[in-house]
Write an enzyme that holds these catalytic residues in place. Structure first.
Site, PDB file in Angstrom:
ATOM      1  N   GLU A 112     -33.081   1.474  15.974  1.00  0.00           N
ATOM      2  CA  GLU A 112     -31.749   2.024  15.742  1.00  0.00           C
ATOM      3  C   GLU A 112     -30.725   0.968  15.337  1.00  0.00           C
ATOM      4  O   GLU A 112     -30.852  -0.210  15.684  1.00  0.00           O
ATOM      5  CB  GLU A 112     -31.251   2.713  17.018  1.00  0.00           C
ATOM      6  CG  GLU A 112     -32.159   3.826  17.498  1.00  0.00           C
ATOM      7  CD  GLU A 112     -31.779   4.345  18.880  1.00  0.00           C
ATOM      8  OE1 GLU A 112     -32.425   5.284  19.351  1.00  0.00           O
ATOM      9  OE2 GLU A 112     -30.826   3.801  19.477  1.00  0.00           O
ATOM     10  N   CYS A 138     -23.677  -2.637  15.019  1.00  0.00           N
ATOM     11  CA  CYS A 138     -24.537  -2.966  16.148  1.00  0.00           C
ATOM     12  C   CYS A 138     -25.978  -2.925  15.653  1.00  0.00           C
ATOM     13  O   CYS A 138     -26.472  -1.863  15.253  1.00  0.00           O
ATOM     14  CB  CYS A 138     -24.326  -1.960  17.279  1.00  0.00           C
ATOM     15  SG  CYS A 138     -25.303  -2.303  18.755  1.00  0.00           S
ATOM     16  N   CYS A 145     -38.213  -2.939  23.933  1.00  0.00           N
ATOM     17  CA  CYS A 145     -37.675  -4.085  24.667  1.00  0.00           C
ATOM     18  C   CYS A 145     -38.572  -4.391  25.862  1.00  0.00           C
ATOM     19  O   CYS A 145     -39.125  -3.483  26.480  1.00  0.00           O
ATOM     20  CB  CYS A 145     -36.254  -3.777  25.144  1.00  0.00           C
ATOM     21  SG  CYS A 145     -35.421  -5.183  25.926  1.00  0.00           S
ATOM     22  N   CYS A 149     -34.282  -2.904  31.598  1.00  0.00           N
ATOM     23  CA  CYS A 149     -33.076  -2.503  32.336  1.00  0.00           C
ATOM     24  C   CYS A 149     -33.178  -1.021  32.688  1.00  0.00           C
ATOM     25  O   CYS A 149     -33.483  -0.185  31.834  1.00  0.00           O
ATOM     26  CB  CYS A 149     -31.831  -2.771  31.490  1.00  0.00           C
ATOM     27  SG  CYS A 149     -31.616  -4.499  31.019  1.00  0.00           S
ATOM     28  N   CYS A 152     -31.240   1.775  30.648  1.00  0.00           N
ATOM     29  CA  CYS A 152     -31.351   1.752  29.189  1.00  0.00           C
ATOM     30  C   CYS A 152     -32.483   2.648  28.676  1.00  0.00           C
ATOM     31  O   CYS A 152     -33.624   2.555  29.152  1.00  0.00           O
ATOM     32  CB  CYS A 152     -31.578   0.309  28.727  1.00  0.00           C
ATOM     33  SG  CYS A 152     -31.757   0.117  26.948  1.00  0.00           S
ATOM     34  N   GLY A 195     -33.570  -4.035  21.962  1.00  0.00           N
ATOM     35  CA  GLY A 195     -34.233  -5.315  22.128  1.00  0.00           C
ATOM     36  C   GLY A 195     -33.347  -6.385  22.741  1.00  0.00           C
ATOM     37  O   GLY A 195     -32.130  -6.242  22.837  1.00  0.00           O
ATOM     38  N   SER A 227     -25.760 -10.670  22.229  1.00  0.00           N
ATOM     39  CA  SER A 227     -25.686 -10.171  23.597  1.00  0.00           C
ATOM     40  C   SER A 227     -27.042 -10.378  24.267  1.00  0.00           C
ATOM     41  O   SER A 227     -28.077  -9.998  23.719  1.00  0.00           O
ATOM     42  CB  SER A 227     -25.329  -8.684  23.597  1.00  0.00           C
ATOM     43  OG  SER A 227     -25.360  -8.165  24.905  1.00  0.00           O
ATOM     44  N   SER A 250     -24.810  -9.688  29.433  1.00  0.00           N
ATOM     45  CA  SER A 250     -24.836  -8.387  30.107  1.00  0.00           C
ATOM     46  C   SER A 250     -24.978  -8.658  31.604  1.00  0.00           C
ATOM     47  O   SER A 250     -26.086  -8.789  32.125  1.00  0.00           O
ATOM     48  CB  SER A 250     -26.011  -7.546  29.588  1.00  0.00           C
ATOM     49  OG  SER A 250     -25.848  -7.249  28.220  1.00  0.00           O
ATOM     50  N   LEU A 251     -23.858  -8.756  32.286  1.00  0.00           N
ATOM     51  CA  LEU A 251     -23.855  -9.129  33.703  1.00  0.00           C
ATOM     52  C   LEU A 251     -24.102  -7.912  34.592  1.00  0.00           C
ATOM     53  O   LEU A 251     -25.069  -7.862  35.344  1.00  0.00           O
ATOM     54  CB  LEU A 251     -22.528  -9.804  34.044  1.00  0.00           C
ATOM     55  CG  LEU A 251     -22.370 -10.342  35.461  1.00  0.00           C
ATOM     56  CD1 LEU A 251     -23.440 -11.367  35.783  1.00  0.00           C
ATOM     57  CD2 LEU A 251     -20.978 -10.933  35.660  1.00  0.00           C
ATOM     58  N   HIS A 252     -23.190  -6.957  34.554  1.00  0.00           N
ATOM     59  CA  HIS A 252     -23.343  -5.637  35.170  1.00  0.00           C
ATOM     60  C   HIS A 252     -23.353  -5.603  36.700  1.00  0.00           C
ATOM     61  O   HIS A 252     -23.337  -4.519  37.287  1.00  0.00           O
ATOM     62  CB  HIS A 252     -24.604  -4.934  34.667  1.00  0.00           C
ATOM     63  CG  HIS A 252     -24.708  -4.821  33.181  1.00  0.00           C
ATOM     64  ND1 HIS A 252     -23.601  -4.697  32.366  1.00  0.00           N
ATOM     65  CD2 HIS A 252     -25.782  -4.850  32.350  1.00  0.00           C
ATOM     66  CE1 HIS A 252     -23.993  -4.637  31.103  1.00  0.00           C
ATOM     67  NE2 HIS A 252     -25.291  -4.740  31.065  1.00  0.00           N
ATOM     68  N   ASN A 326     -22.666   5.416  29.755  1.00  0.00           N
ATOM     69  CA  ASN A 326     -22.833   6.572  28.867  1.00  0.00           C
ATOM     70  C   ASN A 326     -24.028   7.382  29.371  1.00  0.00           C
ATOM     71  O   ASN A 326     -25.168   6.986  29.167  1.00  0.00           O
ATOM     72  CB  ASN A 326     -23.068   6.086  27.432  1.00  0.00           C
ATOM     73  CG  ASN A 326     -22.869   7.191  26.415  1.00  0.00           C
ATOM     74  OD1 ASN A 326     -22.574   8.326  26.770  1.00  0.00           O
ATOM     75  ND2 ASN A 326     -23.051   6.861  25.153  1.00  0.00           N
ATOM     76  N   CYS A 369     -28.280   2.968  23.397  1.00  0.00           N
ATOM     77  CA  CYS A 369     -29.458   2.403  22.752  1.00  0.00           C
ATOM     78  C   CYS A 369     -30.733   3.136  23.162  1.00  0.00           C
ATOM     79  O   CYS A 369     -30.978   3.366  24.341  1.00  0.00           O
ATOM     80  CB  CYS A 369     -29.596   0.923  23.115  1.00  0.00           C
ATOM     81  SG  CYS A 369     -28.312  -0.104  22.398  1.00  0.00           S
TER      82      CYS A 369
END
Length: 380
Positions: A112, A138, A145, A149, A152, A195, A227, A250-252, A326, A369
């Site tokens: 994508e 993007c 990947c 995560c 995701c 990815g 990223s 990407s800490l989160h 999201n 994603c």
């Protein structure tokens, strides 16, 4: 393989040569070639620059459209190189103008890309353009990947393969072409699609060099952001390359327990190790390291987490991008309430940390994603 062509203006003979034996040893995708490399395969060298012009200034999709390239060289190019190499098989468009593309590669893999209009054209009181449109692309770096995560959609489909440098570059060309953007129109690129970019660093780095070449799309490296979920040794390697790109982590989460739950790779490279790698990352004096913080309802949206985040980022020239989760069918997580997000952002601001709440784009389509690819796989 050498082809001789007689110039119409004189009787001199020029050799237009594509060394196909050498091309066959490399990626046949013509977008994988930096101009310097293309000049090694095409003689005279000025032909390589002309070809580059057709690819990146005119978005040519075949050799026949390259009007100032001799017919015989066009034929050799067609045999030696392949393009296009990715085909859009599905496009979803949001009410806000965001477009989600599902591309298929020549070997049947799908991935994508997202076209995002960040700002509309603005006019002054005399109806003159005050500010132009602002766009962000993007782009993906892998099919699937390896990171896994839990929030995701991409992770659900597993890892298939890396994208080549050419397949990365061609995403940008395809999005510019499809949306009728002039070659000189400035855009921003974020390697935040499918990815982990640092898991495919060699191809990503080469794509950045091609995208920024002045004879090509000429997209400044300061407008390109990588990223990462936090592969610490690769962050250090990227820094040593001195590409001039921006980096986003990407800490989160603000503690290892939660981050390991959200991003399993944290068990290998924990928060402390990743932040250590980032401290030495070369930055433009005007730039900051971007910390992406996915805000999830009742998981990491409290003020206690905000306080811990301030301590973690002490000493960094940091900017925090707060991203409301999201929701999608494959996840248990929920979108946070706007009030809690604003309280979180306000606290960071009071403590001197630049923080923004990312405006959701494409929420009415498969914007997260991996969602569009997952839809396509289910239909097959």
């Amino acid at each position: 393989m050498t082809i001789h062509k007689t110039n119409k203006d004189d009787t001199k003979t020029q050799a237009s040569d594509v060394k196909t034996s050498r091309v066959s040893l490399q990626d046949r995708n013509i977008y994988s070639y930096h101009l310097d490399e293309l000049e090694q395969f095409v003689t005279p060298k000025f032909r390589a620059k002309q070809i580059y012009n057709w690819l990146y200034k005119h978005y040519a999709i075949n050799t026949e459209s390259m009007k100032n390239i001799p017919k015989n060289l066009q034929e050799v190019l067609q045999q030696a190189f392949s393009f296009p190499n990715i085909t859009p098989i599905r496009i979803e468009e949001s009410n806000d103008g965001t477009k989600k593309y599902l591309f298929q590669t020549n070997d049947g893999a799908t991935f994508e890309s997202v076209f995002i209009k960040m700002r509309e054209k603005e006019y002054d009181e005399n109806n003159r353009v005050k500010k132009g449109e602002k766009y962000t692309f993007c782009v993906s770096s892998q099919v699937g990947c390896r990171v896994g995560c839990v929030f995701c959609s991409t992770a659900k489909g597993g890892f298939v393969r890396n994208l080549s440098a050419g397949e990365i570059v061609e995403q940008v060309v395809a999005l510019k072409r499809d949306n009728n953007l002039d070659a000189h129109k400035s855009i921003n690129i974020v390697f935040m699609g499918m990815g982990e970019p640092l898991d495919n660093l060699n191809n990503v780095a080469k794509a950045i060099k091609i995208l920024s070449h002045e004879e090509g799309l000429c997209i400044a490296t300061r407008r390109q952001t990588i990223s990462t979920s936090g592969i610490a040794p690769q962050i250090e390697r990227l820094g040593a390359m001195k590409l001039g790109v921006q980096i986003a982590l990407s800490l989160h989460a603000v503690d290892d327990a939660l981050r390991s739950r959200l991003i399993p790779m944290n068990k290998v490279y924990n928060i402390e190790r990743v932040l250590e790698a980032l401290r030495n990352f070369p930055l433009d004096t005007r730039k900051r390291i971007l910390f992406e913080y996915l805000v999830i309802k009742d998981i990491n949206d409290d003020l206690g987490s905000a306080k811990k985040l301030v301590k973690l980022l002490h000493g960094f020239r940091a900017k925090v991008n707060l991203i409301p989760f999201n929701p999608h069918a494959e996840s248990e997580f929920q979108r946070p309430c706007p009030e809690k997000m604003q309280n979180f952002a306000d606290y960071l601001y009071k403590k001197g940390i630049v923080a923004t709440i990312r405006e959701s784009k494409g929420i009415d389509i498969s914007a997260a994603c991996g969602q569009l690819r997952a839809k396509q796989i289910k239909m097959q």
